[in-house]
Design a protein around this motif. Structure first.
Motif, PDB file in Angstrom:
ATOM      1  N   ALA A   2       0.775  -1.269  -0.199  1.00 35.18           N
ATOM      2  CA  ALA A   2      -0.093   0.161   0.188  1.00 35.18           C
ATOM      3  C   ALA A   2       0.756   1.387  -0.048  1.00 35.18           C
ATOM      4  O   ALA A   2       1.809   1.261   0.617  1.00 35.18           O
ATOM      5  CB  ALA A   2      -0.936   0.132   1.214  1.00 35.18           C
ATOM      6  N   THR A   3       0.398   2.178  -0.614  1.00 32.57           N
ATOM      7  CA  THR A   3       1.245   3.547  -0.697  1.00 32.57           C
ATOM      8  C   THR A   3       0.657   4.397   0.690  1.00 32.57           C
ATOM      9  O   THR A   3      -0.539   4.121   1.139  1.00 32.57           O
ATOM     10  CB  THR A   3       0.687   4.290  -1.832  1.00 32.57           C
ATOM     11  OG1 THR A   3      -0.559   4.704  -1.929  1.00 32.57           O
ATOM     12  CG2 THR A   3       1.409   3.731  -3.246  1.00 32.57           C
ATOM     13  N   GLN A   4       1.531   5.215   0.974  1.00 28.54           N
ATOM     14  CA  GLN A   4       1.100   6.057   2.113  1.00 28.54           C
ATOM     15  C   GLN A   4       1.399   7.674   1.873  1.00 28.54           C
ATOM     16  O   GLN A   4       2.524   7.843   1.444  1.00 28.54           O
ATOM     17  CB  GLN A   4       1.609   5.540   3.557  1.00 28.54           C
ATOM     18  CG  GLN A   4       1.136   6.177   4.918  1.00 28.54           C
ATOM     19  CD  GLN A   4       1.343   5.703   5.912  1.00 28.54           C
ATOM     20  OE1 GLN A   4       1.574   4.326   5.997  1.00 28.54           O
ATOM     21  NE2 GLN A   4       1.462   6.391   6.995  1.00 28.54           N
ATOM     22  N   GLU A   5       0.680   8.526   2.212  1.00 29.95           N
ATOM     23  CA  GLU A   5       0.901   9.762   1.882  1.00 29.95           C
ATOM     24  C   GLU A   5       1.982  10.208   2.814  1.00 29.95           C
ATOM     25  O   GLU A   5       1.787  10.090   3.823  1.00 29.95           O
ATOM     26  CB  GLU A   5      -0.511  10.696   1.803  1.00 29.95           C
ATOM     27  CG  GLU A   5      -1.411  10.608   0.908  1.00 29.95           C
ATOM     28  CD  GLU A   5      -0.462  10.967  -0.623  1.00 29.95           C
ATOM     29  OE1 GLU A   5      -0.757  10.348  -1.695  1.00 29.95           O
ATOM     30  OE2 GLU A   5       0.189  12.021  -0.828  1.00 29.95           O
ATOM     31  N   THR A   6       2.957  11.080   2.328  1.00 32.78           N
ATOM     32  CA  THR A   6       3.900  11.843   3.231  1.00 32.78           C
ATOM     33  C   THR A   6       3.735  13.291   2.951  1.00 32.78           C
ATOM     34  O   THR A   6       3.715  13.610   1.682  1.00 32.78           O
ATOM     35  CB  THR A   6       5.310  11.263   3.255  1.00 32.78           C
ATOM     36  OG1 THR A   6       5.765  11.156   2.206  1.00 32.78           O
ATOM     37  CG2 THR A   6       5.501   9.861   3.935  1.00 32.78           C
ATOM     38  N   PRO A   7       3.888  14.096   3.932  1.00 37.47           N
ATOM     39  CA  PRO A   7       3.806  15.436   3.420  1.00 37.47           C
ATOM     40  C   PRO A   7       5.041  15.806   2.686  1.00 37.47           C
ATOM     41  O   PRO A   7       6.036  15.312   2.643  1.00 37.47           O
ATOM     42  CB  PRO A   7       3.846  16.343   4.780  1.00 37.47           C
ATOM     43  CG  PRO A   7       3.530  15.177   5.890  1.00 37.47           C
ATOM     44  CD  PRO A   7       4.104  13.885   5.207  1.00 37.47           C
ATOM     45  N   GLY A   8       4.962  16.948   1.704  1.00 38.96           N
ATOM     46  CA  GLY A   8       5.997  17.031   0.670  1.00 38.96           C
ATOM     47  C   GLY A   8       7.124  17.560   1.692  1.00 38.96           C
ATOM     48  O   GLY A   8       6.865  18.125   2.862  1.00 38.96           O
ATOM     49  N   GLU A  69      15.345   4.505  15.832  1.00 39.67           N
ATOM     50  CA  GLU A  69      15.946   5.782  15.905  1.00 39.67           C
ATOM     51  C   GLU A  69      15.746   6.465  14.350  1.00 39.67           C
ATOM     52  O   GLU A  69      15.439   7.629  14.399  1.00 39.67           O
ATOM     53  CB  GLU A  69      17.168   5.786  16.366  1.00 39.67           C
ATOM     54  CG  GLU A  69      17.521   5.261  18.079  1.00 39.67           C
ATOM     55  CD  GLU A  69      18.867   5.203  18.498  1.00 39.67           C
ATOM     56  OE1 GLU A  69      18.801   4.959  19.614  1.00 39.67           O
ATOM     57  OE2 GLU A  69      19.756   5.384  17.639  1.00 39.67           O
ATOM     58  N   ILE A  70      16.199   5.611  13.618  1.00 34.63           N
ATOM     59  CA  ILE A  70      15.928   6.300  12.120  1.00 34.63           C
ATOM     60  C   ILE A  70      14.475   6.539  11.828  1.00 34.63           C
ATOM     61  O   ILE A  70      14.317   7.757  11.332  1.00 34.63           O
ATOM     62  CB  ILE A  70      16.335   5.109  11.130  1.00 34.63           C
ATOM     63  CG1 ILE A  70      17.813   4.930  11.438  1.00 34.63           C
ATOM     64  CG2 ILE A  70      15.955   5.477   9.763  1.00 34.63           C
ATOM     65  CD1 ILE A  70      18.300   3.808  10.546  1.00 34.63           C
ATOM     66  N   ALA A 185       9.849   5.967   4.072  1.00 32.33           N
ATOM     67  CA  ALA A 185       9.700   7.365   4.570  1.00 32.33           C
ATOM     68  C   ALA A 185       8.607   7.428   5.604  1.00 32.33           C
ATOM     69  O   ALA A 185       8.608   8.227   6.303  1.00 32.33           O
ATOM     70  CB  ALA A 185       9.112   7.908   3.269  1.00 32.33           C
ATOM     71  N   ASP A 186       7.796   6.344   5.540  1.00 32.82           N
ATOM     72  CA  ASP A 186       6.688   6.608   6.690  1.00 32.82           C
ATOM     73  C   ASP A 186       7.107   5.910   8.002  1.00 32.82           C
ATOM     74  O   ASP A 186       6.231   5.745   8.930  1.00 32.82           O
ATOM     75  CB  ASP A 186       5.268   6.008   6.299  1.00 32.82           C
ATOM     76  CG  ASP A 186       5.467   4.680   5.772  1.00 32.82           C
ATOM     77  OD1 ASP A 186       6.464   3.766   5.958  1.00 32.82           O
ATOM     78  OD2 ASP A 186       4.491   4.132   5.072  1.00 32.82           O
ATOM     79  N   GLY A 187       8.408   5.328   8.035  1.00 31.65           N
ATOM     80  CA  GLY A 187       8.855   4.711   9.000  1.00 31.65           C
ATOM     81  C   GLY A 187       8.659   3.172   9.391  1.00 31.65           C
ATOM     82  O   GLY A 187       9.275   2.567  10.155  1.00 31.65           O
ATOM     83  N   GLY A 212      14.665   4.923   0.686  1.00 31.62           N
ATOM     84  CA  GLY A 212      14.559   4.705   2.006  1.00 31.62           C
ATOM     85  C   GLY A 212      15.999   4.770   2.631  1.00 31.62           C
ATOM     86  O   GLY A 212      16.751   4.819   1.774  1.00 31.62           O
ATOM     87  N   VAL A 213      16.008   4.271   3.796  1.00 27.08           N
ATOM     88  CA  VAL A 213      17.152   4.142   4.493  1.00 27.08           C
ATOM     89  C   VAL A 213      17.512   2.819   4.674  1.00 27.08           C
ATOM     90  O   VAL A 213      16.519   1.954   5.320  1.00 27.08           O
ATOM     91  CB  VAL A 213      17.267   4.876   5.815  1.00 27.08           C
ATOM     92  CG1 VAL A 213      18.679   4.393   6.458  1.00 27.08           C
ATOM     93  CG2 VAL A 213      16.850   6.228   5.854  1.00 27.08           C
TER      94      VAL A 213
END
Ligand SMILES: Cc1cc2nc3c(=O)[nH]c(=O)nc-3n(C[C@H](O)[C@H](O)[C@H](O)COP(=O)(O)OP(=O)(O)OC[C@H]3O[C@@H](n4cnc5c(N)ncnc54)[C@H](O)[C@@H]3O)c2cc1C
Length: 473
Positions: A2-8, A69-70, A185-187, A212-213
């Motif tokens: 699923a995609t998840q919106e992240t703020p710009g 932590e990341i 990006a969303d953790g 991502g990391v």
């Protein structure tokens, strides 16, 4: 998935020092003195990378130890719109890890390496260095190929491609990545491999830090107790250079390496009369038997090297020469691909390369040629996000200026020398010091960029990971 919106992240909501303190407070609570701000002791060192350049000062460097932590750092960057950088080995040519006014995720404390001899898999955390991994694997007579420099971040090189001493024999580093653990990006923490999130697995193998990391890479190990390798140096002459390039192009896939056209530094092993003169320097690594090595090296030896240190050595010794000059100096580079199959540049091209090096401004300058082919070309261009599979040579015009004032002269030389040698797009993302939209198109030709954008829209739709050769969602 699923995609998840992240703020710009194009604009930050932080407008005052107090607001910045408030935004960083949750991170300070989690990281304690591992959250460094410009007033912290050790900040200057933490906010430095291999190459020097124009001032870029982050508001914080977060020395993370685990995925939670990341995720906490990503959360702050997402909520505040502060730019985000990711730092591992710090060797990126575009200095992408340093974000002016942003937060840097510093992975250097996450440098664990595990060599699983039974599974034939090396597992490395996202902040490990290539040299540490090569040494750890070498203790078991095993190897995974990276580049030529131990101080380069293992994930940093792997995410862009990874060309080095074993590429023609075993493929690029990306061809030996079996799987990854990634903080998105969303953790969320996900696995990417051939079965789980295969679209992300494809994109990570060449698409850089866009998705991502990466906190762990699983890498294929091969048995490699010894190689026959070392350095050759010849006086620079168009006939010799063309001969060296032809010998590499026609060599069996067991031979990988690189050829530098450069002005000889005052190395003790070179005759004094060569110092300061243009030379052809080859670093070579052969993975077959001693007899096969003898045959593969014969055409190079026939060209009368001034220096020949080729010998049977343990593979990690290929990295003994270190990482080039200790830097802090501004650098520039432009890369491209030439030819196909066993093609090699002719004497006219070789003469132009020598002329270009002689025209370089003061500092360090080289035309670096890396033979492709072998196992690199055995992989289909669509199989990984590194798509430059058919070329005969990767050519990079590169240099370090003596100081910041010399950077523009270096840049002009890199542009002029690249043009004279036909070094233009497509390019290799790990050797691109510039990151314009055209550079990104050059790095990801044809359908590759479209496919990367699709993956980006799935995993980082808000483009939180933007300080890289950026694939816009
Ligand atoms: C002296 C020198 C020698 C080199 N030799 C070679 C070579 O032989 N072959 C070759 O292919 N390349 C080589 N390179 C290029 C090198 O692969 C790239 O510069 C690479 O980006 C360096 O990675 P790093 O971790 O050291 O850099 P950093 O500056 O720490 O990171 C660069 C970027 O990579 C991404 N990144 C790094 N780690 C992660 C992670 N864990 N998760 C997500 N994103 C991450 C981020 O976008 C980050 O900003 C060389 C560079 C130098 C300066």
């Amino acid at each position: 998935m699923a995609t998840q919106e992240t703020p710009g992240t194009t604009g930050t909501t932080i407008t005052s020092p107090e607001a910045l303190d408030d935004a960083l407070a949750p991170l300070a609570a989690v990281l304690g003195d591992r959250l460094l701000t410009p007033s912290s002791a050790g900040f200057a060192d933490a906010a430095e990378v291999y190459l020097g350049g124009p001032e870029r000062t982050p508001v914080a460097v977060a020395r993370v130890r685990n995925t939670d932590e990341i995720a906490a750092v990503l959360d702050v960057a997402r909520r505040t719109g502060l730019p985000l950088g990711v730092r591992a080995g710090g060797h990126n040519l575009a200095r992408h890890a340093l974000v002016d006014g942003g937060i840097v995720v510093d992975l250097r404390l996450m440098d664990g390496i595990e060599i699983d001899t039974e599974a034939g898999v090396g597992r490395a955390q996202g902040g490990a260095l290539a040299g540490a991994y090569v040494a750890a694997a070498g203790e078991h007579g095993l190897a995974t190929g990276f580049g030529d420099t131990g101080g380069v971040g293992l994930a940093g090189i792997a995410l862009g491609g990874g060309i080095g001493y074993l590429s023609r024999a075993h493929g690029l580093t990306v061809d030996n990545v079996l799987g990854a653990e990634v903080v998105l990006a969303d953790g969320r923490v996900v696995r990417a491999d051939a079965d789980e999130n295969p679209d992300l697995y494809w994109a990570l193998r060449g698409g850089g830090g866009n998705f991502g990391v990466v906190t762990r890479l699983d890498l294929r190990l091969r048995e490699l107790p010894v190689v026959t390798g070392g350095m050759f140096v010849w006086p620079a002459d168009p006939g010799v250079l063309a001969g060296v390039l032809a010998a590499f192009a026609q060599a069996p896939a067991e031979l990988s390496g690189m050829v530098n056209v450069m002005v000889a530094p005052p190395l003790p092993m070179l005759p004094a009369e060569a110092h300061g003169k243009p030379v052809v320097m080859a670093l070579a690594c052969f993975t077959g038997s001693a007899d096969q090595a003898e045959a593969a090296y014969a055409p190079l030896r026939a060209l009368g090297p001034l220096h020949d240190s080729i010998a049977e050595i343990a593979y990690p010794e290929m990295f003994a020469g270190g990482g080039g000059p200790e830097s802090g100096l501004p650098g520039d580079a432009r890369t491209g691909f030439l030819g196909a199959g066993a093609w090699a540049p002719d004497e006219a091209w070789a003469a132009a390369a020598i002329k270009a090096v002689l025209a370089a401004p003061r500092g360090v300058a080289a035309v670096n040629l890396r033979p492709m082919g072998g196992a690199i070309g055995d992989v289909d261009a669509a199989d990984t996000a590194f798509a430059h599979r058919d070329a005969a040579w990767m050519v990079t015009v590169q240099g370090l200026a003596q100081d910041l004032d010399g950077a523009s002269a270096l840049g002009e030389w890199v542009s002029a020398a690249s043009a004279s040698l036909g070094v233009a797009g497509p390019g290799y993302v790990n050797f691109m010091a510039r990151a314009t939209e055209q550079d990104v198109r050059d790095a990801y030709p044809g359908a590759t960029l479209d496919r990367l954008r699709e993956v980006k829209r799935t995993y980082d739709p808000g483009n939180l990971f933007a300080s890289n050769h950026n694939v816009k969602p």
